[in-house]
Design a protein around this motif. Structure first.
Motif, PDB file in Angstrom:
ATOM      1  N   SER A  91      -0.419  11.298   6.134  1.00  0.00           N
ATOM      2  CA  SER A  91      -1.742  10.835   6.233  1.00  0.00           C
ATOM      3  C   SER A  91      -1.516   9.545   6.959  1.00  0.00           C
ATOM      4  CB  SER A  91      -2.068  10.552   4.643  1.00  0.00           C
ATOM      5  OG  SER A  91      -3.864  10.087   4.808  1.00  0.00           O
ATOM      6  N   ASP A  92      -2.828   9.193   7.785  1.00  0.00           N
ATOM      7  CA  ASP A  92      -2.789   7.849   8.097  1.00  0.00           C
ATOM      8  C   ASP A  92      -3.453   6.995   7.445  1.00  0.00           C
ATOM      9  OD1 ASP A  92      -1.993   8.990  10.669  1.00  0.00           O
ATOM     10  OD2 ASP A  92      -3.955   9.505  11.387  1.00  0.00           O
ATOM     11  N   LYS A  93      -4.162   7.331   6.305  1.00  0.00           N
ATOM     12  CA  LYS A  93      -4.847   6.612   5.348  1.00  0.00           C
ATOM     13  C   LYS A  93      -3.978   5.933   4.062  1.00  0.00           C
ATOM     14  CE  LYS A  93      -9.297   6.100   2.679  1.00  0.00           C
ATOM     15  NZ  LYS A  93     -10.307   7.022   2.224  1.00  0.00           N
ATOM     16  N   SER A  94      -3.823   4.669   3.809  1.00  0.00           N
ATOM     17  CA  SER A  94      -3.010   4.114   2.992  1.00  0.00           C
ATOM     18  C   SER A  94      -4.052   3.526   1.803  1.00  0.00           C
ATOM     19  CB  SER A  94      -2.023   3.261   3.364  1.00  0.00           C
ATOM     20  OG  SER A  94      -2.552   2.127   3.967  1.00  0.00           O
ATOM     21  N   PHE A  95      -3.621   3.520   0.398  1.00  0.00           N
ATOM     22  CA  PHE A  95      -4.270   3.022  -0.501  1.00  0.00           C
ATOM     23  C   PHE A  95      -3.796   1.822  -1.079  1.00  0.00           C
ATOM     24  CE2 PHE A  95      -5.557   7.287  -0.137  1.00  0.00           C
ATOM     25  CZ  PHE A  95      -6.860   7.484  -0.201  1.00  0.00           C
ATOM     26  N   SER A  96      -4.500   0.656  -1.543  1.00  0.00           N
ATOM     27  CA  SER A  96      -3.944  -0.322  -2.259  1.00  0.00           C
ATOM     28  C   SER A  96      -3.647   0.341  -3.777  1.00  0.00           C
ATOM     29  CB  SER A  96      -4.849  -1.341  -2.410  1.00  0.00           C
ATOM     30  OG  SER A  96      -6.033  -1.139  -3.224  1.00  0.00           O
ATOM     31  N   ASN A 124       0.753  -1.274   0.064  1.00  0.00           N
ATOM     32  CA  ASN A 124      -0.270   0.054   0.225  1.00  0.00           C
ATOM     33  C   ASN A 124       0.824   1.234  -0.107  1.00  0.00           C
ATOM     34  OD1 ASN A 124      -2.245  -1.603   0.137  1.00  0.00           O
ATOM     35  ND2 ASN A 124      -2.792  -0.990   2.314  1.00  0.00           N
ATOM     36  N   HIS A 175      -8.344   6.398  -8.178  1.00  0.00           N
ATOM     37  CA  HIS A 175      -8.125   7.853  -7.595  1.00  0.00           C
ATOM     38  C   HIS A 175      -7.722   8.599  -8.713  1.00  0.00           C
ATOM     39  CE1 HIS A 175      -7.530  11.125  -4.775  1.00  0.00           C
ATOM     40  NE2 HIS A 175      -6.444  11.410  -5.245  1.00  0.00           N
ATOM     41  N   ASN A 232       4.451   3.848   3.394  1.00  0.00           N
ATOM     42  CA  ASN A 232       3.844   3.729   4.576  1.00  0.00           C
ATOM     43  C   ASN A 232       4.744   4.266   5.669  1.00  0.00           C
ATOM     44  OD1 ASN A 232       1.586   2.692   4.061  1.00  0.00           O
ATOM     45  ND2 ASN A 232       2.237   0.480   4.309  1.00  0.00           N
ATOM     46  N   LYS A 246       0.567   5.958   0.369  1.00  0.00           N
ATOM     47  CA  LYS A 246      -0.203   7.158   0.723  1.00  0.00           C
ATOM     48  C   LYS A 246       0.008   8.143  -0.165  1.00  0.00           C
ATOM     49  CE  LYS A 246       0.970   6.010   5.756  1.00  0.00           C
ATOM     50  NZ  LYS A 246       1.769   6.775   6.874  1.00  0.00           N
ATOM     51  N   ASN A 305      -6.770   0.920  -5.741  1.00  0.00           N
ATOM     52  CA  ASN A 305      -7.271   2.127  -5.465  1.00  0.00           C
ATOM     53  C   ASN A 305      -6.794   3.428  -5.794  1.00  0.00           C
ATOM     54  OD1 ASN A 305      -9.622   0.636  -4.108  1.00  0.00           O
ATOM     55  ND2 ASN A 305      -8.523   0.776  -2.332  1.00  0.00           N
TER      56      ASN A 305
END
Length: 468
Positions: free
Chosen positions: A264-269, A257, A276, A296, A259, A272
């Motif tokens: 950011s605390d949100k990571s994307f595969s 994954n 985006h 990460n 970011k 995804n």
């Protein structure tokens, strides 16, 4: 460099003339190859390197032949030479690589856009029936998907897009004691010798060995990038290599994954991230998509997505050099295939796989390095033959450049390596009914073409064994 063999349709390389040109005698002394009596190390090394080109399956059969029995030294002398723990085989390999790469760089000096890369990969050297082989261990072979007995050959090479030159290579055992079948035999070996250091390196984790190899290599040879497979990518390794001045270009696994923002605390595969970029849906029309993202652990990288086939399959390549265009990232990563071709050639023709049957680690290491030196000589001679600029006065009259892998060729190599490409095309109705098998044959033939450039050249010099 090349002399005609009057008794055979094959051509034969004058190894002694090449070694003299490279200055191997000086390099041997520099790498601590010294003998007090008997045949000199230059003669023994020349015989060991040329034996495989005479068609004998191993060194034992060569020394049993009429030619082997007429040599000024015995088989036992050769094995004592191979098992000497004081000889620094890795340094000899590096010094020879440095000379050959310097020769190639002089041919490329007029090309202002020339980019030199290091390439790293590993391959299994199996010793399935070995029980008494020093440092033999059980290791997982990712190619066949199961554990085998043997060594991992961790190899570092250099490429300019035309040639691949092995630079450093180590045999790696398992660093877990319960996986070792036989521990290192340190009895009678001075801890100050290179043999003792080799045994210590063999039980070190591969990322640490790779960092050490790169640190040593860039002192001798020019390189700006390092090309790696997905098994090697990690934030720790990439950051260490960047500190050495090497930018990384690496294929990454699908489950990794990223970011869009560093904190950011949100990571994307990866899938995804693609959605985006394309406004919530995959764009089937775009062959290549690129985005700047963060790992990460906060490492800023460029992600290059390549459509693999007509389905929703994508390949993701990471580059730590943000200034490289997506097309250039793909072109440079396409050069990584040269190390796979080298492994194929070395295992098939140059003795990497089956030539060594010894039990002690120093001899196993020596045979592995000798296989790499054979490949170095073949690549040096191949460049000398094929590049008109290396032929004296013709350098000043012929100015055409040898081209590296183009973007289209590099992209095609990645696409054709997808195993289910023919099936995907068939499912989409792009293949005429009943022609699926033929399509698979065409794809397999394309992959085989990658090997033919080097393996056919090497095969040309392999002679049939002479009758004793």
């Amino acid at each position: 460099m090349i002399t005609k063999n009057s008794t055979s349709c094959n051509r034969a390389i004058s190894f002694e003339s090449i070694f003299t040109y490279i200055g191997v005698s000086t390099l041997l002394r520099k790498a601590k190859f010294v003998k007090r009596s008997g045949a000199d190390v230059f003669t023994i090394l020349t015989v060991l390197i040329t034996s495989v080109f005479k068609g004998y399956p191993n060194l034992y059969r060569f020394f049993e032949s009429t030619e082997g029995k007429s040599l000024p030294f015995s088989r036992d002398s050769a094995y004592r030479f191979l098992s000497n723990p004081s000889y620094d085989w890795q340094s000899l390999m590096l010094y020879m690589a440095s000379f050959i790469i310097s020769f190639i760089c002089k041919l490329n000096k007029d090309n202002k856009e020339q980019i030199n890369c290091l390439v790293v990969d590993d391959t299994m050297i199996e010793r399935c029936r070995g029980k008494k082989v020093e440092l033999l261990s059980r290791q997982f072979n990712h190619v066949i998907g199961k554990s085998v007995k043997g060594f991992t050959n961790l190899a570092l090479g250099w490429t300019d897009g035309v040639n691949y030159i092995p630079v450093l290579s180590y045999l790696i055992a398992s660093n877990r004691e319960n996986n070792l079948i036989r521990k290192a035999d340190t009895h009678g070996i001075d801890n100050r010798t290179t043999g003792a250091r080799r045994r210590k390196i063999a039980c070190t984790k591969k990322p640490e060995v790779l960092i050490s190899m790169c640190r040593r290599a860039i002192r001798e040879i020019p390189a700006s990038y390092i090309l790696m497979d997905s098994w090697f990518f990690s934030d720790y390794l990439v950051k260490k290599l960047k500190e050495l001045g090497l930018q990384s270009i690496c294929l990454v696994k699908r489950n990794l994954n990223f970011k869009l923002e560093k904190d950011s605390d949100k990571s994307f595969s990866q899938i995804n991230l693609l959605k985006h970029i394309n406004g919530g849906k995959l764009n089937k029309g775009n062959l290549i998509t690129s985005i700047i993202a963060y790992t990460n652990k906060g490492l800023r990288v460029r992600l290059v997505f390549i459509k693999a086939n007509v389905s929703k399959e994508w390949i993701c390549i990471v580059s730590t050099d943000l200034d490289l265009s997506p097309e250039k990232v793909i072109e440079l990563y396409g050069r990584r295939w040269s190390i796979e071709v080298a492994f194929k050639a070395q295992k098939s023709y140059l003795g990497l796989k089956n030539e060594c049957h010894a039990h002690d680690f120093d001899t196993c290491n020596a045979f592995m390095v000798i296989s790499n030196i054979r490949f170095q000589i073949m690549e040096f001679n191949r460049r000398h033959d094929n590049d008109p600029r290396s032929m004296g006065e013709l350098f000043y009259n012929i100015r055409s450049e040898l081209t590296a892998l183009t973007f289209a060729e590099a992209l095609e190599s990645l696409l054709n390596l997808i195993d289910d490409l023919a099936n995907s095309l068939d499912a989409a109705g792009c293949i005429r009914k009943g022609k699926l098998a033929k399509a698979k044959e065409v794809i397999a033939a394309k992959i085989s073409e990658w090997y033919s450039g080097i393996t056919d050249y090497i095969r040309m010099y392999i002679q049939l064994p002479q009758s004793s």
